[in-house]
Write an enzyme that holds these catalytic residues in place. Structure first.
Site, PDB file in Angstrom:
ATOM      1  CB  SER A  20      -0.910   0.022   1.225  1.00 32.71           C
ATOM      2  OG  SER A  20      -0.175   0.369   2.396  1.00 32.71           O
ATOM      3  CG  ASP A  21       1.449   5.819  -1.432  1.00 27.76           C
ATOM      4  OD1 ASP A  21       2.369   5.985  -0.603  1.00 27.76           O
ATOM      5  OD2 ASP A  21       1.315   6.538  -2.433  1.00 27.76           O
ATOM      6  CE1 TYR A  22       4.045   6.878   6.586  1.00 30.33           C
ATOM      7  CE2 TYR A  22       2.001   8.131   6.675  1.00 30.33           C
ATOM      8  CZ  TYR A  22       3.153   7.687   7.284  1.00 30.33           C
ATOM      9  OH  TYR A  22       3.428   8.032   8.573  1.00 30.33           O
ATOM     10  CB  THR A  23      -1.718   5.487   6.285  1.00 32.45           C
ATOM     11  OG1 THR A  23      -1.848   6.747   5.628  1.00 32.45           O
ATOM     12  CG2 THR A  23      -0.558   5.525   7.264  1.00 32.45           C
TER      13      THR A  23
END
Length: 721
Positions: A267-270
């Site tokens: 995933s991208d950040y969060t």
């Protein structure tokens, strides 16, 4: 996927918590380097992170640097955890590590994928020396709206150019041997259609057709995976109402089903956590479930998988088979890059301390920077003379050291950066340097000093444009213009009558107005990295003949966005031989670029013959050869980017007015000619049909070979069914 007995044995012995641990990538608090990028990531201390590694609850760390400390974190994972599974150490290494290269958009202006492969290779050498295995790059998003700030990280508005650079950067980062000490695992991002956010606003929604998704936004990802990428990053945005990080269609049906991708998705950040804010998930537990069943294998920083996957498994909402498959993907990638056989690869403090290659890397940075510069305009004022000419460098970026790198550079060695003034003074010691104004605000007496310097000079170099924090993540702009304080400075300097050369600093295409547009010469100098000053000096004084071409269209006005050369033709196109009333245009301006995609000038000139086709009609399985002769009609040697464009005249879906299908950079001495040929097959003119199939259609086509997306003489051919 062929199953590795060693990995199967590990999976069989792992607890659910240990399996979930492999699916988490967390901030590297053991060796934190960039706490200001995401300040909350360092809330946990090094001892807590090491305890979690010891317990087998961490699969990867990100944005730390340092071979010695990385070696210690790896030692804990190998020697003190129950199963001894190695960590993978990642970081945002986008366009250079210690040596910073031009922003990817600028480098794309070279139209040389081989150059991008070479700069990515050097980036990998430096990053792996600093204890990094894995980079979150390249960004391969197609950006058709210049208001969007992250266009600086990609390769522009065209799918063919973007795909070529995507593949080249993957090859460069990873090298020929994934297990080599200097191989850097790449992660094409952001999957998918992040560059199509509405209004060019960061993190916004994306509402596009299936055909546009498949024909424009997915091909660069496929090219990157075909080049060997083993990880891919999910995007923040939704697509037609479904967040990308919860899209099973993207992560499973297309990525694993159609494309047979065997690596893992991070995933991208969060981004998994943000499914709640999207209104797509009811709560954090639901977000973890949705992201995981969609096919996001590794969760970045949110901690949702660690918090909720064990319970989801216990309750039967996520199957153990799905969990095992994600763990298998992550472990298989760790195995593919050699971590099981050599867990301390790329963690050598002696290698990290050796900077003997840095000089050669600087030479490549200089070459990459000058190859990225695009000359939009020149009335003959350039190149400058090295003697007998009084030159003033005016503008906030002349002696500026803070805006050389561009966005997303965490680890650059600023002690080796060379600004514009220093680069020019190495050639012209008597150069006069005046700031004139701030980047966003006027300075007291600045314009007066600039005007005095301009009046005393034979030519003025104006270093103006955007600061680096105007582009990149979360840096969308409504007005893609030179800041007003600088525009005021430029107008005052231009009013002196002294010839003006604009050195434009920018991370996107800009709408140029007033004295900027009307300057005697304009050089697009992007954010060129460590060797900014010497590269600009090389071009300004004629030691290097500029050969960059625009990877994005420069609009006449900011209000034209989104604007791109390969738009669909309407039922009322604006045509040169017809009156403009009731045509597809704006009230104030024509429907064309100020400077089109592919445009760029040189200190010499090139002439093309009319394109020739090898046959007026070709069969379904035949290959067409399209050729032209290009001649250097000027007085100096130079490079030309020869570009092939095609238009499908009649189709079951309205087709773009032109589409780039090939490009080639050639070098010619004065008076020399060369025949340049391209091959076309039906695959080159195929597109996604209304029923979702991908195929070409028989019919008539126009074809151009030209120096930009505008102009050139067309030939025609027919594809038979």
């Amino acid at each position: 996927m062929i199953r590795d007995p060693r990995i199967e044995d590990l999976i069989a012995r792992m607890t659910v918590e240990e399996k979930v641990g492999q699916l988490g990538v967390f901030a590297d608090a053991v060796r934190p380097f960039a706490p200001d990028v995401n300040p909350e990531v360092n809330a946990r201390g090094a001892s807590e992170v090491l305890d979690q590694i010891r317990a087998g609850l961490v699969g990867a760390l990100f944005n730390g640097v340092g071979a010695l400390e990385g070696r210690e974190a790896q030692r804990v994972a190998i020697e003190e955890s129950r199963l001894g599974i190695p960590l993978i150490l990642g970081a945002d290494v986008i366009h250079g590590m210690r040596t910073v290269f031009p922003i990817p958009l600028g480098e794309a202006a070279s139209f040389e994928p081989d150059l991008a492969e070479r700069t990515a290779r050097v980036t990998a050498v430096e990053a792996t020396a600093a204890g990094i295995h894995w980079t979150y790059a390249p960004a391969v998003d197609i950006a058709r709206d210049q208001r969007w700030g992250r266009g600086a990280e990609g390769s522009g508005e065209d799918v063919v150019l973007g795909s070529a650079f995507a593949a080249a950067r993957v090859r460069g980062f990873q090298g020929t041997d994934l297990t080599a000490t200097d191989s850097l695992l790449s992660t094409p991002k952001h999957f998918a259609a992040y560059g199509a956010v509405a209004g060019g606003m960061e993190y916004n929604s994306v509402d596009i057709s299936e055909q546009t998704l498949r024909d424009v936004h997915l091909p660069p990802f496929k090219a990157a995976l075909d080049a060997g990428a083993l990880t891919i990053m999910s995007a923040f945005n939704d697509i037609n109402g479904v967040p990308a990080s919860a899209s099973r269609e993207l992560m499973t049906d297309i990525l694993r089903g159609e494309w047979a991708f065997e690596g893992f998705v991070v995933s991208d950040y969060t981004a998994d956590f943000e499914l709640v804010a999207h209104g797509y998930a009811a709560d954090e537990r639901d977000a973890a479930r949705l992201a995981f069943i969609a096919g996001v294998d590794m969760s970045m920083q949110s901690g949702l998988y660690a918090a909720h996957l064990p319970d989801l498994i216990e309750k039967g909402e996520v199957s153990m088979e799905m969990l095992d498959e994600s763990v298998r993907r992550v472990l298989s990638v760790k195995s593919a890059i050699g971590l099981f056989d050599n867990p301390y690869r790329s963690l050598d403090p002696v290698r990290e301390a050796d900077d003997s290659l840095r000089e050669a890397h600087g030479e490549l940075a200089r070459d990459a920077a000058r190859r990225s510069i695009v000359m939009l305009k020149n009335d003959g004022v350039l190149p400058l003379r090295k003697t007998g000419q009084r030159v003033a460098l005016i503008g906030p970026f002349g002696a500026d050291q803070d805006n050389l790198e561009g966005c997303w550079t965490l680890f650059g060695d600023k002690t080796r950066h060379v600004d514009i003034a220093s680069g020019l003074r190495a050639v012209l010691p008597e150069l006069v340097v005046v700031e004139g104004s701030g980047i966003e605000e006027p300075i007291e007496g600045g314009i007066e000093a600039a005007v005095a310097a301009a009046k005393a000079a034979d030519v003025v170099l104006l270093a103006v444009g955007e600061p680096q924090n105007y582009s990149g993540e979360a840096q969308s702009r409504t007005q893609i213009i030179v800041p007003p304080a600088q525009q005021q400075l430029i107008e005052a300097v231009a009013a002196t009558g002294t010839p003006v050369v604009i050195l434009l600093k920018n991370g996107r295409a800009l709408a140029l107005t007033g004295a900027v547009r009307n300057a005697n010469a304009i050089l697009v100098t992007w954010f060129l990295g460590s060797q900014t000053g010497p590269a600009i000096a090389d071009v300004v004084f004629g030691d290097y003949n500029p050969a960059g071409r625009l990877p994005v269209s420069f609009p006449q006005d900011a209000g034209q966005q989104p604007f791109f050369y390969n738009h669909l033709r309407t039922g009322r196109p604006e045509l040169a031989d017809q009156p403009p009333a009731f045509k597809s245009r704006w009230r104030e301006i024509t429907h064309e670029a100020l400077y089109p995609f592919g445009h760029g000038l040189s200190y010499t000139t090139f002439e093309y013959t009319a394109p020739k086709v090898s046959a007026a009609s070709i069969g379904w399985n035949d290959t067409l050869v399209v050729s032209t002769t290009v001649t250097n009609t000027g007085k100096v040697a130079g490079e030309e980017v020869v570009q092939l464009y095609v238009h499908d005249r009649v189709a079951s879906r309205v087709r773009p007015v032109k589409e780039l299908k090939g490009f080639r950079k050639i070098h010619l001495v004065p008076g020399a000619s060369v025949e340049v040929s391209f091959e076309l097959t039906r695959a080159d003119v195929a597109f996604t049909q209304r029923d979702g199939t991908f195929t070409a259609e028989p019919g008539a086509f126009d074809v151009w070979i030209a120096g930009s997306s505008e102009g050139g003489e067309a030939a025609e051919f027919t594809l038979r069914g």
